[in-house]
Design a protein around this motif. Structure first.
Motif, PDB file in Angstrom:
ATOM      1  N   MET A 133      70.949  98.300 -58.766  1.00  0.00           N
ATOM      2  CA  MET A 133      71.276  99.703 -58.555  1.00  0.00           C
ATOM      3  C   MET A 133      72.765  99.804 -58.239  1.00  0.00           C
ATOM      4  O   MET A 133      73.293  99.016 -57.455  1.00  0.00           O
ATOM      5  CB  MET A 133      70.439 100.253 -57.406  1.00  0.00           C
ATOM      6  N   ARG A 134      73.446 100.756 -58.875  1.00  0.00           N
ATOM      7  CA  ARG A 134      74.869 101.008 -58.636  1.00  0.00           C
ATOM      8  C   ARG A 134      75.034 102.483 -58.279  1.00  0.00           C
ATOM      9  O   ARG A 134      74.350 103.335 -58.825  1.00  0.00           O
ATOM     10  CB  ARG A 134      75.678 100.723 -59.903  1.00  0.00           C
ATOM     11  N   VAL A 135      75.972 102.785 -57.381  1.00  0.00           N
ATOM     12  CA  VAL A 135      76.229 104.159 -56.956  1.00  0.00           C
ATOM     13  C   VAL A 135      77.709 104.465 -57.105  1.00  0.00           C
ATOM     14  O   VAL A 135      78.551 103.634 -56.781  1.00  0.00           O
ATOM     15  CB  VAL A 135      75.794 104.368 -55.489  1.00  0.00           C
ATOM     16  N   GLY A 136      78.029 105.656 -57.601  1.00  0.00           N
ATOM     17  CA  GLY A 136      79.413 106.088 -57.743  1.00  0.00           C
ATOM     18  C   GLY A 136      79.602 107.484 -57.190  1.00  0.00           C
ATOM     19  O   GLY A 136      78.662 108.282 -57.139  1.00  0.00           O
ATOM     20  N   ILE A 137      80.832 107.766 -56.772  1.00  0.00           N
ATOM     21  CA  ILE A 137      81.196 109.065 -56.216  1.00  0.00           C
ATOM     22  C   ILE A 137      82.257 109.691 -57.109  1.00  0.00           C
ATOM     23  O   ILE A 137      83.170 109.006 -57.580  1.00  0.00           O
ATOM     24  CB  ILE A 137      81.785 108.912 -54.793  1.00  0.00           C
ATOM     25  N   GLY A 138      82.153 110.987 -57.333  1.00  0.00           N
ATOM     26  CA  GLY A 138      83.163 111.704 -58.093  1.00  0.00           C
ATOM     27  C   GLY A 138      83.580 112.969 -57.374  1.00  0.00           C
ATOM     28  O   GLY A 138      82.785 113.587 -56.669  1.00  0.00           O
ATOM     29  N   TYR A 139      84.834 113.325 -57.553  1.00  0.00           N
ATOM     30  CA  TYR A 139      85.378 114.553 -56.969  1.00  0.00           C
ATOM     31  C   TYR A 139      86.394 115.128 -57.947  1.00  0.00           C
ATOM     32  O   TYR A 139      87.152 114.377 -58.576  1.00  0.00           O
ATOM     33  CB  TYR A 139      86.077 114.256 -55.633  1.00  0.00           C
ATOM     34  N   ASP A 140      86.415 116.441 -58.080  1.00  0.00           N
ATOM     35  CA  ASP A 140      87.429 117.086 -58.900  1.00  0.00           C
ATOM     36  C   ASP A 140      87.699 118.471 -58.349  1.00  0.00           C
ATOM     37  O   ASP A 140      86.848 119.071 -57.687  1.00  0.00           O
ATOM     38  CB  ASP A 140      86.979 117.172 -60.361  1.00  0.00           C
ATOM     39  N   VAL A 141      88.899 118.959 -58.622  1.00  0.00           N
ATOM     40  CA  VAL A 141      89.296 120.301 -58.208  1.00  0.00           C
ATOM     41  C   VAL A 141      90.240 120.854 -59.277  1.00  0.00           C
ATOM     42  O   VAL A 141      91.020 120.105 -59.860  1.00  0.00           O
ATOM     43  CB  VAL A 141      89.968 120.277 -56.811  1.00  0.00           C
ATOM     44  N   HIS A 142      90.098 122.143 -59.571  1.00  0.00           N
ATOM     45  CA  HIS A 142      90.976 122.813 -60.526  1.00  0.00           C
ATOM     46  C   HIS A 142      91.419 124.156 -59.952  1.00  0.00           C
ATOM     47  O   HIS A 142      90.636 124.840 -59.284  1.00  0.00           O
ATOM     48  CB  HIS A 142      90.252 123.075 -61.854  1.00  0.00           C
ATOM     49  N   ARG A 143      92.673 124.508 -60.244  1.00  0.00           N
ATOM     50  CA  ARG A 143      93.204 125.812 -59.880  1.00  0.00           C
ATOM     51  C   ARG A 143      92.572 126.891 -60.757  1.00  0.00           C
ATOM     52  O   ARG A 143      92.207 126.633 -61.901  1.00  0.00           O
ATOM     53  CB  ARG A 143      94.720 125.892 -60.119  1.00  0.00           C
ATOM     54  N   CYS A 144      92.519 128.092 -60.239  1.00  0.00           N
ATOM     55  CA  CYS A 144      92.041 129.227 -61.033  1.00  0.00           C
ATOM     56  C   CYS A 144      93.099 129.620 -62.058  1.00  0.00           C
ATOM     57  O   CYS A 144      94.292 129.414 -61.846  1.00  0.00           O
ATOM     58  CB  CYS A 144      91.727 130.416 -60.129  1.00  0.00           C
ATOM     59  N   ASP A 145      92.622 130.155 -63.177  1.00  0.00           N
ATOM     60  CA  ASP A 145      93.496 130.585 -64.263  1.00  0.00           C
ATOM     61  C   ASP A 145      92.881 131.832 -64.886  1.00  0.00           C
ATOM     62  O   ASP A 145      91.796 131.763 -65.474  1.00  0.00           O
ATOM     63  CB  ASP A 145      93.622 129.466 -65.301  1.00  0.00           C
ATOM     64  N   GLU A 146      93.556 132.955 -64.758  1.00  0.00           N
ATOM     65  CA  GLU A 146      93.029 134.228 -65.259  1.00  0.00           C
ATOM     66  C   GLU A 146      92.911 134.266 -66.777  1.00  0.00           C
ATOM     67  O   GLU A 146      92.177 135.095 -67.319  1.00  0.00           O
ATOM     68  CB  GLU A 146      93.907 135.380 -64.775  1.00  0.00           C
ATOM     69  N   ALA A 147      93.591 133.368 -67.471  1.00  0.00           N
ATOM     70  CA  ALA A 147      93.571 133.361 -68.940  1.00  0.00           C
ATOM     71  C   ALA A 147      92.432 132.528 -69.521  1.00  0.00           C
ATOM     72  O   ALA A 147      92.274 132.449 -70.737  1.00  0.00           O
ATOM     73  CB  ALA A 147      94.910 132.850 -69.473  1.00  0.00           C
ATOM     74  N   ARG A 148      91.637 131.883 -68.669  1.00  0.00           N
ATOM     75  CA  ARG A 148      90.583 130.981 -69.142  1.00  0.00           C
ATOM     76  C   ARG A 148      89.205 131.504 -68.781  1.00  0.00           C
ATOM     77  O   ARG A 148      89.033 132.250 -67.820  1.00  0.00           O
ATOM     78  CB  ARG A 148      90.738 129.581 -68.508  1.00  0.00           C
TER      79      ARG A 148
END
Length: 166
Positions: free
Chosen positions: A1-16
């Motif tokens: 068994m293997r375990v991984g952690i992920g994290y991400d963050v993005h700024r807001c964009d009114e054009a998307r």
């Protein structure tokens, strides 16, 4: 068994457009990013890659590579699954949390879980997606961005599956 952690963050964009968990959500503001900026799938991708000791998303899908411009993160998740399987692992489960002040995510979580489980080829009961706010604290709390965290568990494939039939 293997375990991984992920994290991400993005700024807001009114054009998307806002895409989370492979679902386009009705909201006036999307997220900035090279691909479709699906912060939830990016956290899951990093958790899967981490569990398999395959580096991170930026190594496999670099933001300065034109082929990934506006790419669907569901496609990137499928490509990640291929890498994980080639390394000799299968996905056991994924648990993820989105941190966003707006929009309200609860009505969209079943669709997100279904898209993620389908892309990973696992039962929807092995994918947990949750949402919380940042209680008005910091940039996330002021609605300037959205973040996600994920944990993924991988199980080693049996030797006969990994090596093929002889």
């Amino acid at each position: 068994m293997r375990v991984g952690i992920g994290y991400d963050v993005h700024r807001c964009d009114e054009a998307r457009d806002l895409v989370l968990g492979g679902v386009e959500l009705p909201h006036e503001i999307g997220l900035a990013g090279h691909s479709d900026a699906d912060v939830l799938l990016h956290a899951i991708i990093d958790a899967l890659l981490g569990a398999a000791a395959l580096g991170d998303m930026g190594q496999h899908f670099p933001p300065d590579d034109a082929q990934w411009k506006d790419a669907s993160s569901l496609d990137l998740l499928g490509r990640t699954l291929t890498l994980v399987r080639e390394a000799g692992y299968e996905v056991g489960n994924v648990d993820a949390t989105v941190i966003a002040e707006k929009p309200r995510l609860a009505p969209h979580i079943p669709a997100m879980s279904e898209r993620i489980s389908s892309a990973l080829g696992i039962d929807a009961g092995r994918v947990s997606v949750k949402a919380t706010t940042h209680e008005g604290l910091g940039a996330l709390g002021r609605g300037k961005g959205i973040a996600a965290m994920a944990v993924a568990a991988l199980a080693a494939l049996e030797d006969r599956q990994r090596m093929g039939s002889e």
